[in-house]
Design a protein around this motif. Structure first.
Motif, PDB file in Angstrom:
ATOM      1  N   GLU A 249     -13.562  -6.005  -8.985  1.00  0.00           N
ATOM      2  CA  GLU A 249     -13.793  -4.682  -8.402  1.00  0.00           C
ATOM      3  C   GLU A 249     -13.026  -4.514  -7.099  1.00  0.00           C
ATOM      4  OE1 GLU A 249     -17.645  -2.437  -8.696  1.00  0.00           O
ATOM      5  OE2 GLU A 249     -18.368  -4.486  -8.927  1.00  0.00           O
ATOM      6  N   LEU A 250     -12.969  -5.609  -6.340  1.00  0.00           N
ATOM      7  CA  LEU A 250     -12.249  -5.563  -5.076  1.00  0.00           C
ATOM      8  C   LEU A 250     -10.761  -5.333  -5.316  1.00  0.00           C
ATOM      9  CD1 LEU A 250     -12.381  -5.799  -2.033  1.00  0.00           C
ATOM     10  CD2 LEU A 250     -12.336  -8.283  -2.251  1.00  0.00           C
ATOM     11  N   ASP A 251     -10.193  -6.033  -6.293  1.00  0.00           N
ATOM     12  CA  ASP A 251      -8.793  -5.806  -6.637  1.00  0.00           C
ATOM     13  C   ASP A 251      -8.583  -4.354  -7.054  1.00  0.00           C
ATOM     14  OD1 ASP A 251      -7.992  -8.369  -6.098  1.00  0.00           O
ATOM     15  OD2 ASP A 251      -8.041  -9.064  -8.168  1.00  0.00           O
TER      16      ASP A 251
ATOM     17  N   ALA B  72     -10.369  -1.762  -6.211  1.00  0.00           N
ATOM     18  CA  ALA B  72     -10.510  -0.876  -5.049  1.00  0.00           C
ATOM     19  C   ALA B  72      -9.212  -0.866  -4.248  1.00  0.00           C
ATOM     20  CB  ALA B  72     -11.677  -1.319  -4.179  1.00  0.00           C
ATOM     21  N   ARG B  73      -8.592  -2.023  -4.110  1.00  0.00           N
ATOM     22  CA  ARG B  73      -7.353  -2.087  -3.322  1.00  0.00           C
ATOM     23  C   ARG B  73      -6.211  -1.419  -4.056  1.00  0.00           C
ATOM     24  NH1 ARG B  73      -8.902  -7.954  -1.009  1.00  0.00           N
ATOM     25  NH2 ARG B  73      -9.885  -7.143   0.902  1.00  0.00           N
ATOM     26  N   ASN B  74      -6.220  -1.543  -5.371  1.00  0.00           N
ATOM     27  CA  ASN B  74      -5.255  -0.810  -6.167  1.00  0.00           C
ATOM     28  C   ASN B  74      -5.398   0.680  -5.921  1.00  0.00           C
ATOM     29  OD1 ASN B  74      -3.207  -1.611  -7.996  1.00  0.00           O
ATOM     30  ND2 ASN B  74      -4.711  -2.878  -9.054  1.00  0.00           N
ATOM     31  N   TRP B  75      -6.623   1.110  -5.837  1.00  0.00           N
ATOM     32  CA  TRP B  75      -6.878   2.527  -5.625  1.00  0.00           C
ATOM     33  C   TRP B  75      -6.454   2.951  -4.222  1.00  0.00           C
ATOM     34  CZ3 TRP B  75      -7.328   4.529 -10.107  1.00  0.00           C
ATOM     35  CH2 TRP B  75      -7.594   5.887 -10.238  1.00  0.00           C
ATOM     36  N   MET B  76      -6.591   2.060  -3.267  1.00  0.00           N
ATOM     37  CA  MET B  76      -6.128   2.367  -1.922  1.00  0.00           C
ATOM     38  C   MET B  76      -4.624   2.614  -1.926  1.00  0.00           C
ATOM     39  SD  MET B  76      -8.304  -0.356   0.349  1.00  0.00           S
ATOM     40  CE  MET B  76      -7.282  -0.143   1.797  1.00  0.00           C
ATOM     41  N   LEU B  77      -3.916   1.816  -2.719  1.00  0.00           N
ATOM     42  CA  LEU B  77      -2.470   2.009  -2.851  1.00  0.00           C
ATOM     43  C   LEU B  77      -2.182   3.394  -3.411  1.00  0.00           C
ATOM     44  CD1 LEU B  77       0.452   0.807  -2.875  1.00  0.00           C
ATOM     45  CD2 LEU B  77      -0.026  -0.003  -5.182  1.00  0.00           C
TER      46      LEU B  77
ATOM     47  N   LEU C  81      -4.159   6.090  -3.384  1.00  0.00           N
ATOM     48  CA  LEU C  81      -4.549   7.171  -2.475  1.00  0.00           C
ATOM     49  C   LEU C  81      -3.656   7.216  -1.241  1.00  0.00           C
ATOM     50  CD1 LEU C  81      -8.444   6.801  -2.525  1.00  0.00           C
ATOM     51  CD2 LEU C  81      -7.074   8.567  -3.656  1.00  0.00           C
ATOM     52  N   GLY C  82      -3.207   6.036  -0.808  1.00  0.00           N
ATOM     53  CA  GLY C  82      -2.484   5.966   0.454  1.00  0.00           C
ATOM     54  C   GLY C  82      -1.029   6.322   0.350  1.00  0.00           C
TER      55      GLY C  82
ATOM     56  N   LYS D 220       0.039  -4.153  -0.419  1.00  0.00           N
ATOM     57  CA  LYS D 220       0.572  -3.950  -1.756  1.00  0.00           C
ATOM     58  C   LYS D 220       1.797  -3.074  -1.643  1.00  0.00           C
ATOM     59  CE  LYS D 220      -2.167  -3.079  -5.176  1.00  0.00           C
ATOM     60  NZ  LYS D 220      -2.133  -4.264  -6.061  1.00  0.00           N
TER      61      LYS D 220
ATOM     62  N   GLN E 121       1.406  -0.112   1.166  1.00  0.00           N
ATOM     63  CA  GLN E 121       0.075   0.243   1.650  1.00  0.00           C
ATOM     64  C   GLN E 121      -0.615  -1.007   2.164  1.00  0.00           C
ATOM     65  OE1 GLN E 121      -1.438   3.195   1.991  1.00  0.00           O
ATOM     66  NE2 GLN E 121      -3.288   2.236   2.807  1.00  0.00           N
TER      67      GLN E 121
ATOM     68  N   ASP F  48      -3.268 -10.331  -5.854  1.00  0.00           N
ATOM     69  CA  ASP F  48      -2.906  -8.973  -6.228  1.00  0.00           C
ATOM     70  C   ASP F  48      -2.141  -8.271  -5.109  1.00  0.00           C
ATOM     71  OD1 ASP F  48      -3.125  -7.412  -8.489  1.00  0.00           O
ATOM     72  OD2 ASP F  48      -4.636  -6.119  -7.571  1.00  0.00           O
TER      73      ASP F  48
ATOM     74  N   LEU G  71     -15.705  -5.425  -0.164  1.00  0.00           N
ATOM     75  CA  LEU G  71     -15.713  -4.347  -1.152  1.00  0.00           C
ATOM     76  C   LEU G  71     -16.235  -3.058  -0.525  1.00  0.00           C
ATOM     77  CD1 LEU G  71     -15.182  -3.525  -4.036  1.00  0.00           C
ATOM     78  CD2 LEU G  71     -17.402  -4.456  -4.677  1.00  0.00           C
TER      79      LEU G  71
ATOM     80  N   MET H  97     -11.250   3.931   1.039  1.00  0.00           N
ATOM     81  CA  MET H  97     -10.888   4.906   0.017  1.00  0.00           C
ATOM     82  C   MET H  97     -11.348   6.298   0.444  1.00  0.00           C
ATOM     83  SD  MET H  97     -11.735   2.801  -3.466  1.00  0.00           S
ATOM     84  CE  MET H  97     -11.762   4.276  -4.480  1.00  0.00           C
TER      85      MET H  97
ATOM     86  N   LEU I 193      -8.849   7.455   3.076  1.00  0.00           N
ATOM     87  CA  LEU I 193      -7.542   7.817   2.522  1.00  0.00           C
ATOM     88  C   LEU I 193      -7.630   9.018   1.604  1.00  0.00           C
ATOM     89  CD1 LEU I 193      -6.132   4.280   1.595  1.00  0.00           C
ATOM     90  CD2 LEU I 193      -5.466   5.720   3.538  1.00  0.00           C
TER      91      LEU I 193
END
Lengths: 241, 241
Positions: free
Chosen positions: A123-125, A127-132, A134-135, B55, B63, B83, B124, B131, B134
């Motif tokens: 889930e943490l991975d 979430a960080r993917n999603w930050m990428l 969104l950002g 990433k 990001q 990741d 998390l 999120m 952002l």
DNA sequence: CGCTCGGTTGAGACGGTTCAAGACGTGTGG
DNA sequence: CCACACGTCTTGAACCGTCTCAACCGAGCG
């Protein structure tokens, strides 16, 4: 049922213990399962339907910070308050465990905590993917990425360049907009632009055919979404996206 | 040293085992500790300095998905590939453990895995908070939020409305921009606008005085950042922001 | 001294939001 | 079965924030 839930990945003895603790709950589309900052009284697994996790600002702006599908674990263990609301994004059925009882079980069975750990890391991975996303991605890129993820979820997708794949968006436009950090209007415009380019075909508001996956990948700006996640040794199931 | 690292929150016997496995490494500002998609050969704790997790997209956009400070745990356990890249955002010293050996230790000591679990859950929560930032905050709001988080880190801040608090930005403008999903230019403009309004005073490029914290909170649009995190029973230390 | 690098400042362009109106489709009641 | 109403989605036009690009500044350093 494609995915195996956390509860099915542990040994049989523990499965029985879990079964003893479990009870089912159902919620209608839109109902709140756990409010933001509410003490988490129970945790569990999604049996059917979709849950959304969302956070909101004082002025009403909302951000969807994650979706939970069948067999995903929900609820914040080890620490009273839930940092986000959990709501039914469709009619849902949940398999629930009283939180404290579940936590006590993790003390007796490190295996259970380990499975939880693996899910949490995924889930943490995610979430960080999603930050990428969104950002630093544009709205069209975000939408294309979202579609690619749906392609992946919908199973049969061994990167077949020419083939057409039909996907279902399991949540409302408003939820998609909130998930992608944009507005319903923009999504509408982009989707219709995509049909004009022959990338997708609109069946109805929540069903689409992907006609040209290669173009979709190009549009997303992310090669990493073209392939399946690298089914790591322990990878478990959690919504790594 | 304000915070206690994961290794200091476990029993003494385990601390000794950990010490036996540990070795130190140092990196210069800008050096890569672990590349994106590189197999994670070691994990560890930040002794001094700042690490950035980031990433990147194929086309070079980047990001920053998290910062790691003294006593924070770094590295992806239980699953080969990292990741995201881990890089030194300043000169750093790390206390490292060979990853496989560390993982074996978690099997023998569930307590260690539990501490890791608590850290991961905090991360998390932090990621989801980001999120929200952002996905639905404006750039001025993001910058104000970032400053408030720095206020919190800098310790002595029992919500004193009038008092002036000096904060240090431990990373470059470019990193801040990447963290907040914006550009260096915009940050510059906003910061100088904030001085014009008397919210902050610029000492130099990376040091500021917060003159009016209440206004800063208003500007951030987030009441939740005004107060300390609700030091939950197990809350551990991890960078919950 | 002049180079480089990080940060600042300005002008213009563009993407995406906002607001408002219109279409669609679906369920309800007459 | 049709009429109507409601929610959801679509379309259009204007506006605004933020990015881009380029020039400039200042500190640190060879």
């Amino acid at each position: 049922m494609r995915k195996t839930s956390l509860c099915n990945r542990v040994n049989v003895g523990l499965q029985k213990e879990l079964a003893k603790l479990s009870h089912h709950r159902t919620y209608r589309n839109g109902e709140t399962v756990l409010a933001e900052m509410e003490a988490t009284s129970f945790v569990g697994i999604v049996v059917s339907g979709v849950l959304r996790m969302q956070k909101s600002l004082e002025d009403g702006r909302q951000q969807l910070v994650g979706l939970l599908f069948q067999s995903d674990f929900f609820g914040r263990v080890f620490g009273g308050l839930s940092d986000y609301a959990i709501e039914a994004a469709s009619d849902v059925t949940l398999c629930c465990y009283e939180r404290r009882a579940f936590e006590r079980l993790t003390e007796r069975f490190p295996e259970l905590e380990h499975q939880l750990m693996l899910s949490t890391l995924n889930e943490l991975d995610a979430a960080r993917n999603w930050m990428l996303l969104l950002g630093c991605q544009t709205t069209p890129e975000r939408i294309a990425s979202f579609f690619l993820i749906l392609c992946r979820r919908s199973g049969a997708d061994g990167w077949t360049p020419g083939a057409s794949l039909s996907i279902h968006v399991p949540i409302s436009r408003r939820d998609v907009a909130s998930y992608l950090g944009t507005t319903g209007e923009t999504i509408s415009r982009v989707i219709h632009e995509m049909t004009r380019k022959g990338i997708i075909k609109i069946r109805n508001a929540s069903d689409f055919d992907v006609l040209n996956k290669r173009q979709l990948v190009t549009m997303s700006g992310r090669d990493d979404l073209a392939i399946r996640p690298p089914t790591a040794a322990h990878s478990g199931s959690a919504s790594s996206f």
